[in-house]
Design a protein around this motif. Structure first.
Motif, PDB file in Angstrom:
ATOM      1  N   LYS A 100      -4.433   9.884   2.986  1.00 39.20           N
ATOM      2  CA  LYS A 100      -3.142   9.219   2.820  1.00 39.20           C
ATOM      3  C   LYS A 100      -2.358  10.242   1.837  1.00 39.20           C
ATOM      4  N   PHE A 101      -0.929  10.117   2.132  1.00 40.17           N
ATOM      5  CA  PHE A 101       0.003  10.955   1.441  1.00 40.17           C
ATOM      6  C   PHE A 101       1.283  10.563   1.530  1.00 40.17           C
ATOM      7  N   ASP A 102       2.156  10.732   0.649  1.00 40.04           N
ATOM      8  CA  ASP A 102       3.340  10.482   0.341  1.00 40.04           C
ATOM      9  C   ASP A 102       4.474  11.090   1.145  1.00 40.04           C
ATOM     10  N   SER A 103       4.818  10.494   2.056  1.00 37.63           N
ATOM     11  CA  SER A 103       5.727  11.290   3.184  1.00 37.63           C
ATOM     12  C   SER A 103       7.188  10.702   2.970  1.00 37.63           C
ATOM     13  N   GLY A 104       7.389   9.960   1.945  1.00 38.86           N
ATOM     14  CA  GLY A 104       8.937   9.506   1.617  1.00 38.86           C
ATOM     15  C   GLY A 104       9.588   8.819   2.757  1.00 38.86           C
ATOM     16  N   CYS A 105       8.467   8.368   3.951  1.00 38.96           N
ATOM     17  CA  CYS A 105       9.168   7.612   4.921  1.00 38.96           C
ATOM     18  C   CYS A 105       9.313   5.954   4.833  1.00 38.96           C
ATOM     19  N   GLY A 106       8.788   5.365   3.661  1.00 39.70           N
ATOM     20  CA  GLY A 106       9.081   3.824   3.402  1.00 39.70           C
ATOM     21  C   GLY A 106       7.745   3.221   3.594  1.00 39.70           C
ATOM     22  N   TRP A 107       6.732   3.667   4.348  1.00 39.91           N
ATOM     23  CA  TRP A 107       5.415   2.865   4.621  1.00 39.91           C
ATOM     24  C   TRP A 107       4.553   3.890   4.298  1.00 39.91           C
ATOM     25  N   PRO A 108       3.210   3.290   4.245  1.00 40.42           N
ATOM     26  CA  PRO A 108       2.000   4.164   3.986  1.00 40.42           C
ATOM     27  C   PRO A 108       1.706   5.154   5.063  1.00 40.42           C
ATOM     28  N   ALA A 109       1.458   6.288   4.761  1.00 39.55           N
ATOM     29  CA  ALA A 109       1.391   7.586   5.711  1.00 39.55           C
ATOM     30  C   ALA A 109       0.093   8.145   5.407  1.00 39.55           C
ATOM     31  N   TYR A 159       0.676  -1.198  -0.128  1.00 42.69           N
ATOM     32  CA  TYR A 159       0.025   0.043  -0.065  1.00 42.69           C
ATOM     33  C   TYR A 159       0.891   1.316   0.025  1.00 42.69           C
ATOM     34  N   LEU A 160       2.159   1.121   0.047  1.00 42.33           N
ATOM     35  CA  LEU A 160       3.023   2.486   0.012  1.00 42.33           C
ATOM     36  C   LEU A 160       2.743   3.272  -1.371  1.00 42.33           C
ATOM     37  N   HIS A 161       2.594   2.805  -2.520  1.00 44.87           N
ATOM     38  CA  HIS A 161       2.383   3.528  -3.578  1.00 44.87           C
ATOM     39  C   HIS A 161       0.867   3.565  -4.029  1.00 44.87           C
ATOM     40  N   HIS A 162       0.004   2.918  -3.327  1.00 44.21           N
ATOM     41  CA  HIS A 162      -1.341   2.564  -3.619  1.00 44.21           C
ATOM     42  C   HIS A 162      -2.112   3.943  -3.510  1.00 44.21           C
ATOM     43  N   ASP A 163      -2.870   4.368  -4.629  1.00 47.51           N
ATOM     44  CA  ASP A 163      -3.674   5.653  -4.863  1.00 47.51           C
ATOM     45  C   ASP A 163      -5.243   5.269  -5.222  1.00 47.51           C
ATOM     46  N   ALA A 164      -5.649   3.978  -4.982  1.00 46.98           N
ATOM     47  CA  ALA A 164      -6.865   3.983  -5.286  1.00 46.98           C
ATOM     48  C   ALA A 164      -7.831   4.501  -4.380  1.00 46.98           C
ATOM     49  N   ALA A 165      -9.261   4.938  -4.479  1.00 45.71           N
ATOM     50  CA  ALA A 165      -9.967   5.382  -3.691  1.00 45.71           C
ATOM     51  C   ALA A 165     -10.836   4.342  -2.742  1.00 45.71           C
ATOM     52  N   GLY A 166     -10.841   4.669  -1.776  1.00 42.06           N
ATOM     53  CA  GLY A 166     -11.489   3.574  -0.519  1.00 42.06           C
ATOM     54  C   GLY A 166     -11.053   3.750   0.825  1.00 42.06           C
ATOM     55  N   VAL A 167     -11.196   2.835   1.403  1.00 43.15           N
ATOM     56  CA  VAL A 167     -10.857   2.672   2.893  1.00 43.15           C
ATOM     57  C   VAL A 167      -9.901   1.628   3.367  1.00 43.15           C
ATOM     58  N   TYR A 168      -9.080   2.161   4.223  1.00 48.65           N
ATOM     59  CA  TYR A 168      -8.184   1.160   4.723  1.00 48.65           C
ATOM     60  C   TYR A 168      -8.458   0.563   5.909  1.00 48.65           C
TER      61      TYR A 168
END
Length: 130
Positions: A56-65, A32-41
């Protein structure tokens, strides 16, 4: 609450290690790091809704943020003093699955960065309306 034997039978080894034993998946490897579909985690263990794709946003930390949760009542916040530092661990409030950690270096409007292991999450896509 379910016991360890139940979770060992239900979860694969890596998901068990992370969610039930407080482990961490390797950075930059989660589905789910680069996952960008609309929905609920949701929580992978109990399906409790945790985050939306809009959070969700791209934090660059290596994990979904995520900069916020759906409802903080769905998440337990614990002081984690492991690894020689003080952090805030996040767990599912319903089943106690380890999700990751939250930090105070995220974007506005919350300033939070929920750094979550992909193996702790499931995803339900939003249905497209016609």
């Amino acid at each position: 609450m379910k016991d360890n034997k139940y979770w060992q039978q239900k979860l694969d080894e890596e998901t068990y290690r992370v969610t039930r034993q407080g482990g961490t998946e390797y950075p930059h490897t989660g589905k789910y790091l680069h996952h960008d579909a609309a929905g609920v985690y949701t929580c992978v263990c109990c399906k409790q809704p945790l985050f939306t794709s809009q959070q969700k946003f791209d934090s660059g930390c290596g994990w979904p943020a995520f900069f916020d949760s759906i409802n903080n009542a769905n998440i337990r916040f614990l002081v984690d003093e492991s690894h020689g530092m003080v952090r805030t661990e996040i767990r599912c409030a319903h089943c106690d699955a380890h999700l990751g950690h939250v930090f105070n270096d995220g974007p506005q409007p919350t300033g939070q960065r929920y750094c979550v292991n992909s193996v702790s999450l499931d995803f339900s896509a939003e249905e497209q309306s016609n």
